[in-house]
Motif scaffolding. Structure first.
Motif, short mmCIF file in Angstrom:
data_model
loop_
_atom_site.label_atom_id
_atom_site.label_comp_id
_atom_site.label_asym_id
_atom_site.label_seq_id
_atom_site.Cartn_x
_atom_site.Cartn_y
_atom_site.Cartn_z
N ARG A 13 -56.34 31.79 -39.76
CA ARG A 13 -55.39 32.12 -41.56
C ARG A 13 -55.90 31.41 -42.35
O ARG A 13 -55.43 31.89 -43.22
CB ARG A 13 -55.56 29.99 -40.92
N LEU A 14 -56.98 32.84 -42.23
CA LEU A 14 -57.84 33.07 -43.74
C LEU A 14 -56.84 34.09 -44.76
O LEU A 14 -56.90 33.54 -45.21
CB LEU A 14 -58.92 34.32 -43.51
N ILE A 15 -55.94 34.73 -43.82
CA ILE A 15 -55.09 35.72 -44.34
C ILE A 15 -53.42 34.98 -43.28
O ILE A 15 -53.78 35.72 -42.18
CB ILE A 15 -55.44 37.22 -44.64
N ARG A 16 -53.00 34.51 -44.29
CA ARG A 16 -51.28 34.02 -44.13
C ARG A 16 -50.40 34.70 -44.49
O ARG A 16 -50.39 35.15 -45.22
CB ARG A 16 -50.88 32.88 -43.94
N VAL A 17 -49.45 35.20 -44.05
CA VAL A 17 -48.42 36.09 -43.70
C VAL A 17 -46.91 35.12 -44.09
O VAL A 17 -47.07 34.42 -42.72
CB VAL A 17 -48.17 37.47 -43.68
N ASP A 18 -45.60 36.00 -44.99
CA ASP A 18 -44.27 34.96 -44.01
C ASP A 18 -43.53 36.23 -43.21
O ASP A 18 -43.74 37.49 -42.51
CB ASP A 18 -43.58 35.12 -45.44
N LYS A 19 -42.72 35.61 -43.25
CA LYS A 19 -41.19 36.18 -41.60
C LYS A 19 -41.01 37.67 -41.97
O LYS A 19 -41.21 39.36 -41.18
CB LYS A 19 -40.36 35.26 -42.03
N GLY A 21 -43.93 39.73 -43.12
CA GLY A 21 -45.05 40.54 -43.23
C GLY A 21 -45.82 40.73 -44.46
O GLY A 21 -46.95 41.68 -44.64
N ARG A 22 -45.65 39.86 -45.50
CA ARG A 22 -45.97 40.10 -46.85
C ARG A 22 -47.01 38.50 -46.94
O ARG A 22 -46.80 37.53 -46.45
CB ARG A 22 -45.08 39.69 -47.62
N ILE A 23 -48.19 39.08 -47.39
CA ILE A 23 -48.90 37.97 -47.85
C ILE A 23 -48.60 37.14 -48.50
O ILE A 23 -48.11 37.06 -50.01
CB ILE A 23 -50.60 39.20 -48.14
N ILE A 24 -48.80 35.84 -48.22
CA ILE A 24 -48.82 34.11 -49.12
C ILE A 24 -50.22 33.95 -49.07
O ILE A 24 -50.01 32.77 -50.02
CB ILE A 24 -47.68 33.49 -47.80
N TYR A 25 -50.90 33.98 -48.08
CA TYR A 25 -52.31 32.84 -48.69
C TYR A 25 -53.63 34.31 -48.42
O TYR A 25 -53.83 35.18 -47.37
CB TYR A 25 -52.17 32.06 -47.21
N ILE A 26 -54.42 34.17 -49.06
CA ILE A 26 -55.89 35.13 -49.20
C ILE A 26 -56.90 33.66 -48.83
O ILE A 26 -56.91 33.52 -49.89
CB ILE A 26 -56.28 36.50 -49.36
N GLY A 44 -48.62 38.69 -51.94
CA GLY A 44 -47.02 39.32 -52.30
C GLY A 44 -47.31 40.69 -51.55
O GLY A 44 -46.24 41.48 -51.11
N GLU A 45 -48.11 41.57 -51.34
CA GLU A 45 -47.96 42.71 -50.82
C GLU A 45 -47.94 42.36 -49.21
O GLU A 45 -48.28 41.61 -48.77
CB GLU A 45 -49.52 43.50 -51.32
N LYS A 46 -47.45 43.99 -48.79
CA LYS A 46 -47.33 43.93 -47.33
C LYS A 46 -49.03 44.97 -47.00
O LYS A 46 -49.16 45.90 -46.61
CB LYS A 46 -46.37 44.69 -46.96
N PRO A 47 -49.78 44.66 -46.07
CA PRO A 47 -51.36 44.71 -46.28
C PRO A 47 -50.53 45.96 -44.99
O PRO A 47 -50.45 46.60 -43.85
CB PRO A 47 -51.85 44.02 -45.61
#
Length: 166
Positions: A13-19, A21-26, A44-47
């Motif tokens: 959960r240190l990095i979360r993404v939306d459906k 695949g974009r980062i919503i939390y770091i 906001g980016e797709k890692p």
């Protein structure tokens, strides 16, 4: 007899993404690790896979520091909650939580599919920990129960039951 108790903030959960695949939390706690690795990630980016792989491999490597196979790095010290551990060599290691599901099985999830499905880097971290501990199989033990969420993971959600929010 308990000789030491410590906690380090390492998990999916240190990095979360939306459906998509974009980062919503770091987690802010990762900033030291990312700086040391020379990587940057932004909400906001797709890692890219290679960037996340580099990060989760480093997080997995930190567990070797916890079992006294390597010296503790400064980035690892930043992830301890409250206090560091005493450096007592661990005879055995067990994992729990959602990440453990990928440590103890042979599944190698497809990168983007697993991000979207689970909403975090947990599966990637689990595979990296499994790979690191393949050299230390005698130390790795599977608990009878590997609960699906740790306190930190479960604590990042709230649930309403009978009008009470927990």
């Amino acid at each position: 007899e308990v000789e030491d108790v410590f906690a380090a903030d390492i998990g999916g959960r240190l990095i979360r993404v939306d459906k998509e695949g974009r980062i919503i939390y770091i987690s802010e706690r990762l900033s030291c690790v990312m700086k040391q690795l020379g990587i940057s990630l932004a909400v906001g980016e797709k890692p890219e896979y290679k960037v996340l792989k580099k990060l989760v491999d480093r997080l997995a490597e930190m567990f070797l520091e916890f079992i006294c196979e390597k010296e503790i790095g400064n980035d690892t010290k930043q992830l301890f909650l409250l206090h560091e551990f005493k450096g007592i060599e661990a005879e055995y290691v067990m994992f729990s939580g959602g990440v453990a599901e990928f440590i103890y099985n042979d599944e190698n999830p497809e990168y983007m599919e697993c991000l979207k499905r689970f909403g975090d880097i947990g599966p990637l971290l689990g595979v990296s920990i499994r790979n690191i501990f393949s050299r230390f199989e005698k130390r790795l033990r599977r608990p009878n129960e590997t609960i699906r969420a740790t306190v930190v993971g479960a604590g990042s959600h709230s649930t309403e039951i009978s009008g009470s929010t927990i």
